[in-house]
Design a protein around this motif. Structure first.
Motif, short mmCIF file in Angstrom:
data_model
loop_
_atom_site.label_atom_id
_atom_site.label_comp_id
_atom_site.label_asym_id
_atom_site.label_seq_id
_atom_site.Cartn_x
_atom_site.Cartn_y
_atom_site.Cartn_z
N TYR A 1 -9.15 -0.14 -1.83
CA TYR A 1 -8.49 -0.91 -0.78
C TYR A 1 -7.48 -0.01 -0.08
O TYR A 1 -7.03 1.01 -0.63
N PHE A 2 -7.17 -0.39 1.15
CA PHE A 2 -6.31 0.42 2.01
C PHE A 2 -4.98 -0.30 2.26
O PHE A 2 -4.93 -1.53 2.30
N HIS A 3 -3.95 0.49 2.45
CA HIS A 3 -2.62 -0.02 2.80
C HIS A 3 -2.02 0.88 3.88
O HIS A 3 -2.05 2.10 3.75
N PRO A 4 -1.50 0.33 4.97
CA PRO A 4 -1.56 -1.08 5.37
C PRO A 4 -2.74 -1.37 6.27
O PRO A 4 -2.91 -2.50 6.73
N GLU A 13 -3.94 6.50 14.80
CA GLU A 13 -3.21 7.58 14.15
C GLU A 13 -2.12 7.08 13.19
O GLU A 13 -1.34 7.87 12.69
N GLN A 14 -2.07 5.79 12.96
CA GLN A 14 -1.04 5.25 12.09
C GLN A 14 -1.30 5.66 10.63
O GLN A 14 -2.43 5.85 10.22
N PRO A 15 -0.23 5.81 9.83
CA PRO A 15 -0.42 6.23 8.43
C PRO A 15 -1.17 5.18 7.62
O PRO A 15 -1.03 3.98 7.84
N TRP A 16 -1.96 5.65 6.67
CA TRP A 16 -2.69 4.76 5.77
C TRP A 16 -2.85 5.44 4.42
O TRP A 16 -2.79 6.66 4.31
N LEU A 17 -3.04 4.63 3.39
CA LEU A 17 -3.30 5.12 2.05
C LEU A 17 -4.47 4.34 1.46
O LEU A 17 -4.68 3.16 1.80
N GLN A 18 -5.22 5.00 0.59
CA GLN A 18 -6.30 4.33 -0.13
C GLN A 18 -5.95 4.28 -1.62
O GLN A 18 -5.50 5.27 -2.20
N PHE A 19 -6.15 3.13 -2.22
CA PHE A 19 -5.97 2.95 -3.66
C PHE A 19 -7.29 2.57 -4.29
O PHE A 19 -8.16 1.95 -3.66
N VAL A 20 -7.47 2.92 -5.56
CA VAL A 20 -8.64 2.51 -6.34
C VAL A 20 -8.15 1.95 -7.66
O VAL A 20 -7.41 2.61 -8.40
N ALA A 21 -8.55 0.72 -7.95
CA ALA A 21 -8.24 0.08 -9.23
C ALA A 21 -9.52 -0.03 -10.05
O ALA A 21 -10.59 -0.33 -9.52
N VAL A 22 -9.42 0.24 -11.34
CA VAL A 22 -10.54 0.10 -12.27
C VAL A 22 -10.24 -1.09 -13.16
O VAL A 22 -9.24 -1.11 -13.89
N LEU A 23 -11.11 -2.11 -13.10
CA LEU A 23 -10.81 -3.40 -13.72
C LEU A 23 -11.92 -3.80 -14.68
O LEU A 23 -13.11 -3.56 -14.43
N ASP A 24 -11.54 -4.44 -15.76
CA ASP A 24 -12.50 -4.89 -16.77
C ASP A 24 -13.30 -6.08 -16.25
O ASP A 24 -12.79 -6.92 -15.49
N VAL A 25 -14.55 -6.16 -16.70
CA VAL A 25 -15.45 -7.24 -16.30
C VAL A 25 -15.81 -8.06 -17.54
O VAL A 25 -16.28 -7.51 -18.55
N GLY A 82 -3.17 0.21 -8.80
CA GLY A 82 -4.26 1.10 -8.44
C GLY A 82 -3.82 2.55 -8.37
O GLY A 82 -2.64 2.86 -8.24
N ARG A 83 -4.79 3.43 -8.45
CA ARG A 83 -4.54 4.87 -8.33
C ARG A 83 -4.56 5.26 -6.85
O ARG A 83 -5.47 4.89 -6.12
N LEU A 84 -3.56 5.99 -6.40
CA LEU A 84 -3.52 6.49 -5.04
C LEU A 84 -4.62 7.55 -4.89
O LEU A 84 -4.57 8.59 -5.55
N ALA A 85 -5.62 7.26 -4.07
CA ALA A 85 -6.82 8.09 -4.03
C ALA A 85 -7.15 8.65 -2.66
O ALA A 85 -8.08 9.44 -2.52
N ARG A 110 4.79 9.44 2.03
CA ARG A 110 6.23 9.50 2.23
C ARG A 110 6.69 8.42 3.20
O ARG A 110 7.66 7.70 2.94
N GLN A 111 5.95 8.27 4.31
CA GLN A 111 6.33 7.29 5.32
C GLN A 111 6.24 5.86 4.78
O GLN A 111 7.03 5.00 5.17
N LEU A 112 5.28 5.62 3.91
CA LEU A 112 5.04 4.26 3.42
C LEU A 112 5.75 3.97 2.09
O LEU A 112 5.62 2.89 1.55
N GLY A 113 6.49 4.96 1.60
CA GLY A 113 7.30 4.72 0.43
C GLY A 113 6.59 4.86 -0.91
O GLY A 113 6.98 4.23 -1.90
N PHE A 114 5.57 5.73 -0.95
CA PHE A 114 4.83 5.96 -2.20
C PHE A 114 4.92 7.43 -2.59
O PHE A 114 5.08 8.31 -1.74
N ARG A 115 4.77 7.69 -3.87
CA ARG A 115 4.81 9.05 -4.38
C ARG A 115 3.40 9.63 -4.38
O ARG A 115 2.48 9.08 -4.94
N TRP A 116 3.24 10.76 -3.69
CA TRP A 116 1.93 11.44 -3.65
C TRP A 116 1.64 12.03 -5.02
O TRP A 116 2.49 12.70 -5.61
N PRO A 117 0.46 11.81 -5.59
CA PRO A 117 0.18 12.30 -6.93
C PRO A 117 0.10 13.82 -6.97
O PRO A 117 -0.24 14.47 -5.98
#
Length: 242
Positions: free
Chosen positions: A176-179, A186-198, A223-226, A234-241
């Motif tokens: 999933y993407f934020h925001p 050209e606006q900033p975006w981040l992608q996260f990936v969550a691994v979830l049990d089924v 989720g993992r920042l991917a 930095r702009q969105l307030g998250f720590r780059w891995p």
């Protein structure tokens, strides 16, 4: 068009979990695996890409280009296979094959009877008999997130891909993407990936459990920042891995 009328058929193949993670959409023309014959750098695209809700293989009067396969190491590294699809009266034509990594790709145009083509694409899109439990759950999770954008939207996120892998039993991977998705200017975006049990049992109930696990709390914190960039983080307030 004159000349020969070709016949298309589609098969979904699931890799041996001990050897690979790919689920491929195998396209056969007159019983020949044409994609595999001309592109060996990676697998054909998965069914969620070619046979999913975007209906990429549908043929319209307006031509459109479709990516059928991508290199294992990404298109930017070792290429991909594209074809242009167009409906021409009572025929469907696949033409203008290209691989950005290989100049001079030679593959003739294919001409299909439109009725046979439409029937086969519709059959392939509705056939989920190849799925295993987690893959069915992944499809239902993706459908739920698309149909109710507020599930992720309340966390300022929007859905990406959802998949289950042959070599990762009991789990689904949800992106999933934020925001916003990366296509939104050209606006900033981040992608996260969550691994979830089924959970076992009814796939619809299991899918509901995955959606709740993802969306009941802030998915950006589980989720993992991917994807994205260090500056976007930095702009969105998250720590780059690291």
């Amino acid at each position: 068009m004159g000349g020969t009328v070709d016949r298309i058929s589609i098969r979904v193949t699931v890799a041996d979990p001990a050897r690979a993670t790919a689920v491929e959409t195998r396209i056969l023309v007159d019983d020949r695996p044409v994609v595999a014959e001309v592109f060996t750098a990676g697998p054909a695209e998965p069914p969620e890409h070619l046979l999913g809700p975007d209906h990429r293989l549908h043929a319209d009067v307006e031509p459109h280009e479709v990516r059928l396969a991508e290199a294992d190491c990404t298109e930017g590294c070792c290429g991909a296979l594209y074809v242009t699809i167009q409906r021409c009266g009572d025929q469907v034509v696949w033409r203008d094959w290209r691989n950005p990594d290989a100049a001079g790709l030679t593959l003739r145009p294919f001409t299909f009877d439109a009725a046979q083509y439409d029937t086969e694409i519709a059959r392939a899109e509705s056939d989920h008999s190849w799925e295993w439990h987690e893959r069915t759950v992944a499809r239902l999770v993706g459908q739920r997130l698309r149909e109710d954008p507020e599930l992720l939207g309340r966390w300022d996120c929007c859905p990406g891909w959802v998949e289950a892998r042959p070599n990762d039993s009991g789990r689904v991977h949800v992106s999933y993407f934020h925001p916003r998705p990366p296509s939104a200017g050209e606006q900033p975006w981040l992608q996260f990936v969550a691994v979830l049990d089924v959970a076992a049992g009814d796939p619809a109930k299991a899918a509901g459990g995955v959606v709740s696990a993802l969306c009941d709390g802030d998915p950006r914190r589980q989720g993992r920042l991917a994807g994205g960039t260090r500056e976007a983080a930095r702009q969105l307030g998250f720590r780059w891995p690291p």
